[in-house]
Design a protein around this motif. Structure first.
Motif, PDB file in Angstrom:
ATOM      1  N   VAL A 142      28.820  36.756  40.792  1.00 56.91           N
ATOM      2  CA  VAL A 142      30.232  36.504  40.516  1.00 56.91           C
ATOM      3  C   VAL A 142      31.051  37.247  41.270  1.00 56.91           C
ATOM      4  O   VAL A 142      31.188  38.177  40.790  1.00 56.91           O
ATOM      5  CB  VAL A 142      30.906  36.710  38.388  1.00 56.91           C
ATOM      6  CG1 VAL A 142      32.584  36.174  38.487  1.00 56.91           C
ATOM      7  CG2 VAL A 142      30.076  35.797  37.736  1.00 56.91           C
ATOM      8  N   LEU A 143      31.903  35.896  42.105  1.00 54.44           N
ATOM      9  CA  LEU A 143      32.700  37.051  43.006  1.00 54.44           C
ATOM     10  C   LEU A 143      34.004  37.498  42.654  1.00 54.44           C
ATOM     11  O   LEU A 143      34.946  36.481  41.913  1.00 54.44           O
ATOM     12  CB  LEU A 143      32.993  36.394  44.123  1.00 54.44           C
ATOM     13  CG  LEU A 143      31.972  36.440  45.012  1.00 54.44           C
ATOM     14  CD1 LEU A 143      31.864  35.229  46.492  1.00 54.44           C
ATOM     15  CD2 LEU A 143      30.496  37.389  45.494  1.00 54.44           C
ATOM     16  N   LEU A 144      34.891  38.530  42.521  1.00 55.22           N
ATOM     17  CA  LEU A 144      36.741  39.092  42.294  1.00 55.22           C
ATOM     18  C   LEU A 144      37.016  39.335  43.456  1.00 55.22           C
ATOM     19  O   LEU A 144      36.648  39.005  44.082  1.00 55.22           O
ATOM     20  CB  LEU A 144      35.879  39.773  41.622  1.00 55.22           C
ATOM     21  CG  LEU A 144      35.433  40.387  39.868  1.00 55.22           C
ATOM     22  CD1 LEU A 144      35.240  41.530  39.617  1.00 55.22           C
ATOM     23  CD2 LEU A 144      36.010  39.137  38.906  1.00 55.22           C
ATOM     24  N   HIS A 154      29.929  32.202  41.543  1.00 57.43           N
ATOM     25  CA  HIS A 154      31.015  32.315  41.102  1.00 57.43           C
ATOM     26  C   HIS A 154      32.534  32.699  40.923  1.00 57.43           C
ATOM     27  O   HIS A 154      32.390  33.862  42.221  1.00 57.43           O
ATOM     28  CB  HIS A 154      30.872  32.133  39.616  1.00 57.43           C
ATOM     29  CG  HIS A 154      29.695  31.173  38.716  1.00 57.43           C
ATOM     30  ND1 HIS A 154      29.607  30.226  38.290  1.00 57.43           N
ATOM     31  CD2 HIS A 154      28.535  31.862  38.606  1.00 57.43           C
ATOM     32  CE1 HIS A 154      29.167  29.261  38.239  1.00 57.43           C
ATOM     33  NE2 HIS A 154      27.857  30.609  38.201  1.00 57.43           N
ATOM     34  N   HIS A 155      33.339  32.692  41.157  1.00 59.39           N
ATOM     35  CA  HIS A 155      35.174  33.599  42.028  1.00 59.39           C
ATOM     36  C   HIS A 155      35.225  33.238  40.317  1.00 59.39           C
ATOM     37  O   HIS A 155      36.602  32.804  39.907  1.00 59.39           O
ATOM     38  CB  HIS A 155      35.398  32.369  42.999  1.00 59.39           C
ATOM     39  CG  HIS A 155      36.193  33.032  43.273  1.00 59.39           C
ATOM     40  ND1 HIS A 155      37.512  32.657  43.624  1.00 59.39           N
ATOM     41  CD2 HIS A 155      36.319  34.287  43.896  1.00 59.39           C
ATOM     42  CE1 HIS A 155      38.673  33.087  44.904  1.00 59.39           C
ATOM     43  NE2 HIS A 155      37.697  34.388  44.945  1.00 59.39           N
ATOM     44  N   VAL A 156      36.553  34.467  40.339  1.00 58.92           N
ATOM     45  CA  VAL A 156      37.430  34.717  39.617  1.00 58.92           C
ATOM     46  C   VAL A 156      38.578  35.585  39.862  1.00 58.92           C
ATOM     47  O   VAL A 156      38.511  36.639  40.952  1.00 58.92           O
ATOM     48  CB  VAL A 156      37.226  36.057  38.110  1.00 58.92           C
ATOM     49  CG1 VAL A 156      38.449  36.185  37.537  1.00 58.92           C
ATOM     50  CG2 VAL A 156      35.908  35.040  37.329  1.00 58.92           C
ATOM     51  N   ALA A 157      39.641  35.251  39.911  1.00 60.28           N
ATOM     52  CA  ALA A 157      40.907  35.902  40.586  1.00 60.28           C
ATOM     53  C   ALA A 157      42.846  35.033  40.776  1.00 60.28           C
ATOM     54  O   ALA A 157      41.847  34.055  39.783  1.00 60.28           O
ATOM     55  CB  ALA A 157      40.946  35.551  42.559  1.00 60.28           C
ATOM     56  N   ILE A 158      43.716  35.263  41.013  1.00 58.07           N
ATOM     57  CA  ILE A 158      44.813  35.117  39.896  1.00 58.07           C
ATOM     58  C   ILE A 158      45.047  34.957  41.547  1.00 58.07           C
ATOM     59  O   ILE A 158      44.359  34.252  42.395  1.00 58.07           O
ATOM     60  CB  ILE A 158      45.848  35.994  40.166  1.00 58.07           C
ATOM     61  CG1 ILE A 158      45.837  36.614  41.476  1.00 58.07           C
ATOM     62  CG2 ILE A 158      45.373  36.928  38.832  1.00 58.07           C
ATOM     63  CD1 ILE A 158      47.001  37.914  41.061  1.00 58.07           C
TER      64      ILE A 158
END
Length: 333
Positions: A142-144, A154-158
């Motif tokens: 999971v990348l931030l 997977h990628h999580v960011a605003i």
């Protein structure tokens, strides 16, 4: 000699299976047997072998969280939130500091590739888009942050562009017209590129012609860089009446430089930061900032990692988490 499951079972007068069910938190045990097992565990000082339990479950019990620098309060706060979320899945978090250096980030990926951890959550800066493809990694990843790396994980960011637009528009709405930006860095990707794009988008929407002299680079997102950039801006023939800083540490440095010059904030220069670190609550004046929902980021990252670890799902998902503009005294009196 350390007590075993058999020892506990003998002391409690139940089967080894019943002891195992109690230790693992399974519900199909009578309350009477549960109390007997718990009493025997306490009397014998039995400690479960977590390593053996995880081995039987096909997991290590560890997840890696890799961030560029722990001295940045944003990442320090995020680490705490990830640890809290991971604990709910019986994960121990191993924290790595990469310095944003590609070679160090590759080492983290390699550890995941060798199945030393159940999953890896990290905020890459130096990795190339091809690095993940070439690594052959099959551990949940999971990348931030801003580096989605071509959707290979997977990628999580605003939405950084929207957030920067919101910050700059706030300054425009206050009647500011010479709005500077501190934190630019070379390259078409990453934090600086997205926040610069949002800044320019807000100026365009307000029919304000961008002045390249008002966009100042920062080698690092630190207080010292923010102060130096602010001093540079104040030395211009036409200084800014507002500044959008690409993180709170830059903004705190800018506030210091303005105070040293005897200027009023927000009277002479309004200041907006980004990240909503706790320190911004204690600056003078208190800092207006963009607040990413750090709890949502941590929860989404751990959930994605856990789901992928449990069912083997590797279809990359892109999760966009919320942000808010927190208005304080650095922009409004």
């Amino acid at each position: 000699m350390a007590a075993t499951l058999k020892d506990v079972a003998a002391r409690a007068g139940v089967s080894v299976k019943t002891v195992s069910n109690v230790v693992n938190g399974y519900t199909f045990v009578t309350e009477q047997n549960r109390l007997r097992v718990q009493e025997a565990i306490e009397q014998l000082g039995y400690v479960p072998n977590i390593g053996a339990r995880n081995l039987r479950k096909g997991r290590t019990g560890f997840v890696t969280l890799a961030v560029p620098e722990l001295t940045n309060p944003y990442f320090a706060e995020l680490c705490g939130l990830v640890m809290t979320a991971a604990a709910r899945h019986d994960w121990t978090v191993l924290i790595e500091q990469t310095g944003g250096v590609r070679e160090q980030e590759l080492t983290v990926v390699d550890a995941a590739h060798r199945s030393l951890v159940d999953a890896i959550i990290f905020s890459p800066i130096g990795l190339h888009p091809t690095d993940l493809a070439e690594s052959g990694i099959d551990t949940p990843l999971v990348l931030l942050g801003e580096r989605a790396l071509n959707g290979r994980a997977h990628h999580v960011a605003i939405d950084n562009v929207a957030a920067a637009t919101t910050a700059t528009t706030h300054l425009v709405d206050l009647g500011r017209r010479r709005i500077a930006a501190i934190g630019d860095q070379p390259g078409p990707h990453g934090t600086a590129a997205l926040r610069r794009r949002g800044y320019l988008r807000a100026l365009e929407a307000a029919a304000i012609t961008p002045d390249p002299a008002l966009v100042v680079s920062a080698a690092s997102y630190s207080r010292a860089e923010g102060a130096a950039a602010m001093r540079h801006l104040l030395a211009l023939p036409a200084p800014p009446d507002a500044v959008f800083c690409f993180n709170d540490l830059l903004a705190i440095g800018a506030l210091c430089a303005l105070r040293d010059r005897g200027l009023s904030v927000p009277g002479d220069v309004a200041v907006v930061g980004f990240d909503a670190i706790d320190e911004g609550n204690y600056t003078a004046p208190r800092l207006t900032t963009i607040a990413p929902d750090k709890s949502a980021i941590a929860e989404a990252a751990v959930t994605l990692a856990h789901t992928a670890n449990r069912d083997g799902s590797q279809d990359p998902r892109d999760v966009v988490t919320p942000f808010t503009l927190v208005v304080r005294e650095s922009t409004t009196i």
